[in-house]
Design a protein around this motif. Sequence first.
Motif, PDB file in Angstrom:
ATOM      1  N   SER A 129       0.806  -1.238   0.000  1.00 41.76           N
ATOM      2  CA  SER A 129       0.000   0.000   0.000  1.00 41.76           C
ATOM      3  C   SER A 129       0.829   1.274   0.000  1.00 41.76           C
ATOM      4  O   SER A 129       0.344   2.329   0.395  1.00 41.76           O
ATOM      5  N   ILE A 130       2.067   1.204  -0.425  1.00 39.94           N
ATOM      6  CA  ILE A 130       2.903   2.401  -0.502  1.00 39.94           C
ATOM      7  C   ILE A 130       3.354   2.568  -1.949  1.00 39.94           C
ATOM      8  O   ILE A 130       3.737   1.612  -2.606  1.00 39.94           O
ATOM      9  N   GLY A 131       3.271   3.785  -2.437  1.00 37.45           N
ATOM     10  CA  GLY A 131       3.695   4.076  -3.803  1.00 37.45           C
ATOM     11  C   GLY A 131       3.791   5.570  -3.987  1.00 37.45           C
ATOM     12  O   GLY A 131       3.723   6.344  -3.025  1.00 37.45           O
ATOM     13  N   PHE A 132       3.923   5.971  -5.232  1.00 40.21           N
ATOM     14  CA  PHE A 132       3.901   7.387  -5.531  1.00 40.21           C
ATOM     15  C   PHE A 132       2.448   7.834  -5.597  1.00 40.21           C
ATOM     16  O   PHE A 132       1.560   7.066  -5.983  1.00 40.21           O
ATOM     17  N   ASN A 133       2.190   9.094  -5.248  1.00 42.60           N
ATOM     18  CA  ASN A 133       0.813   9.587  -5.263  1.00 42.60           C
ATOM     19  C   ASN A 133       0.300   9.705  -6.689  1.00 42.60           C
ATOM     20  O   ASN A 133       1.058   9.592  -7.653  1.00 42.60           O
ATOM     21  N   SER A 134      -0.976   9.937  -6.827  1.00 42.45           N
ATOM     22  CA  SER A 134      -1.603   9.992  -8.151  1.00 42.45           C
ATOM     23  C   SER A 134      -1.550  11.380  -8.776  1.00 42.45           C
ATOM     24  O   SER A 134      -2.062  11.574  -9.869  1.00 42.45           O
ATOM     25  N   ASN A 135      -0.928  12.340  -8.117  1.00 37.64           N
ATOM     26  CA  ASN A 135      -0.846  13.703  -8.649  1.00 37.64           C
ATOM     27  C   ASN A 135       0.189  13.846  -9.755  1.00 37.64           C
ATOM     28  O   ASN A 135       0.272  14.878 -10.392  1.00 37.64           O
ATOM     29  N   GLY A 136       1.020  12.834  -9.935  1.00 39.48           N
ATOM     30  CA  GLY A 136       2.056  12.894 -10.958  1.00 39.48           C
ATOM     31  C   GLY A 136       3.321  13.612 -10.516  1.00 39.48           C
ATOM     32  O   GLY A 136       4.199  13.867 -11.329  1.00 39.48           O
ATOM     33  N   ASP A 137       3.419  13.957  -9.230  1.00 44.11           N
ATOM     34  CA  ASP A 137       4.612  14.669  -8.772  1.00 44.11           C
ATOM     35  C   ASP A 137       5.609  13.751  -8.065  1.00 44.11           C
ATOM     36  O   ASP A 137       6.556  14.215  -7.459  1.00 44.11           O
ATOM     37  N   HIS A 138       5.395  12.445  -8.151  1.00 43.79           N
ATOM     38  CA  HIS A 138       6.332  11.440  -7.631  1.00 43.79           C
ATOM     39  C   HIS A 138       6.663  11.636  -6.149  1.00 43.79           C
ATOM     40  O   HIS A 138       7.815  11.583  -5.759  1.00 43.79           O
ATOM     41  N   LYS A 188       9.073  14.891  -0.347  1.00 45.99           N
ATOM     42  CA  LYS A 188       9.933  15.351  -1.424  1.00 45.99           C
ATOM     43  C   LYS A 188       9.487  14.705  -2.731  1.00 45.99           C
ATOM     44  O   LYS A 188       9.072  13.553  -2.747  1.00 45.99           O
ATOM     45  N   SER A 189       9.574  15.441  -3.805  1.00 46.38           N
ATOM     46  CA  SER A 189       9.204  14.929  -5.121  1.00 46.38           C
ATOM     47  C   SER A 189      10.401  14.226  -5.757  1.00 46.38           C
ATOM     48  O   SER A 189      11.540  14.673  -5.626  1.00 46.38           O
ATOM     49  N   TRP A 190      10.137  13.125  -6.466  1.00 48.27           N
ATOM     50  CA  TRP A 190      11.188  12.328  -7.097  1.00 48.27           C
ATOM     51  C   TRP A 190      10.940  12.211  -8.605  1.00 48.27           C
ATOM     52  O   TRP A 190      10.774  11.126  -9.137  1.00 48.27           O
ATOM     53  N   PRO A 191      10.924  13.332  -9.333  1.00 45.07           N
ATOM     54  CA  PRO A 191      10.593  13.289 -10.762  1.00 45.07           C
ATOM     55  C   PRO A 191      11.638  12.576 -11.620  1.00 45.07           C
ATOM     56  O   PRO A 191      11.324  12.144 -12.731  1.00 45.07           O
ATOM     57  N   LEU A 192      12.849  12.442 -11.128  1.00 47.35           N
ATOM     58  CA  LEU A 192      13.907  11.792 -11.914  1.00 47.35           C
ATOM     59  C   LEU A 192      13.983  10.289 -11.666  1.00 47.35           C
ATOM     60  O   LEU A 192      14.827   9.610 -12.251  1.00 47.35           O
ATOM     61  N   TYR A 193      13.095   9.749 -10.845  1.00 42.87           N
ATOM     62  CA  TYR A 193      13.165   8.338 -10.470  1.00 42.87           C
ATOM     63  C   TYR A 193      13.148   7.402 -11.689  1.00 42.87           C
ATOM     64  O   TYR A 193      13.951   6.476 -11.773  1.00 42.87           O
ATOM     65  N   ASP A 194      12.265   7.661 -12.643  1.00 37.88           N
ATOM     66  CA  ASP A 194      12.211   6.799 -13.831  1.00 37.88           C
ATOM     67  C   ASP A 194      13.504   6.883 -14.648  1.00 37.88           C
ATOM     68  O   ASP A 194      13.967   5.877 -15.188  1.00 37.88           O
TER      69      ASP A 194
END
Length: 168
Positions: free
Chosen positions: A103-112, A137-143
């Motif tokens: 039940s843990i993941g990135f949120n659905s807002n698209g901001d990682h 904190k946002s993780w946009p570079l994760y992918d």
Amino acid sequence: MDLSQPNTGSNEVFCNRANKTNKMRLPWSSKEEVVLVTALKELVADGWKFDNGFRAGFLGKLEDAIRKEFLGTNLKVVPHINSKIGTWKKNFYTLPAMLARSSIGFNSNGDHMVDCTNDQWEQIVKCDPNVRLMRYKSWPLYDSWKEIFRNDRATGDRQRILWMLSTS
């Protein structure tokens, strides 16, 4: 040795060392980070990456790419680029362990940003206190990090399972 007189030599060395450290601290702009991650991805595509890391000289290639994009920049391999890559790797190897929990993941807002309950977060921090500042904190570079850093270290089946869970 006269203990009544303060040892000014020690204080001067300490102050100089502190000042030197502060001068070396350089915040990265998001544009600089994008250029760095793009250059790393190009090196991966061009065969500079092996299963256990990059070929010798890759840091110089990254510095050249940054200098080409940002004329007059003072970003250097040591300490700036080397430090940024080290921080990225540390975060990259920490995130899959968090995201592999139920039940843990990135949120659905698209901001990682990591999405979990407060109770779940407390459990994560109990397991690894170093992650306490990672929640909001946002993780946009994760992918992009997945493309760059995957297979960088041989950590056994546990890491491979965490990797597969995070990519599915």
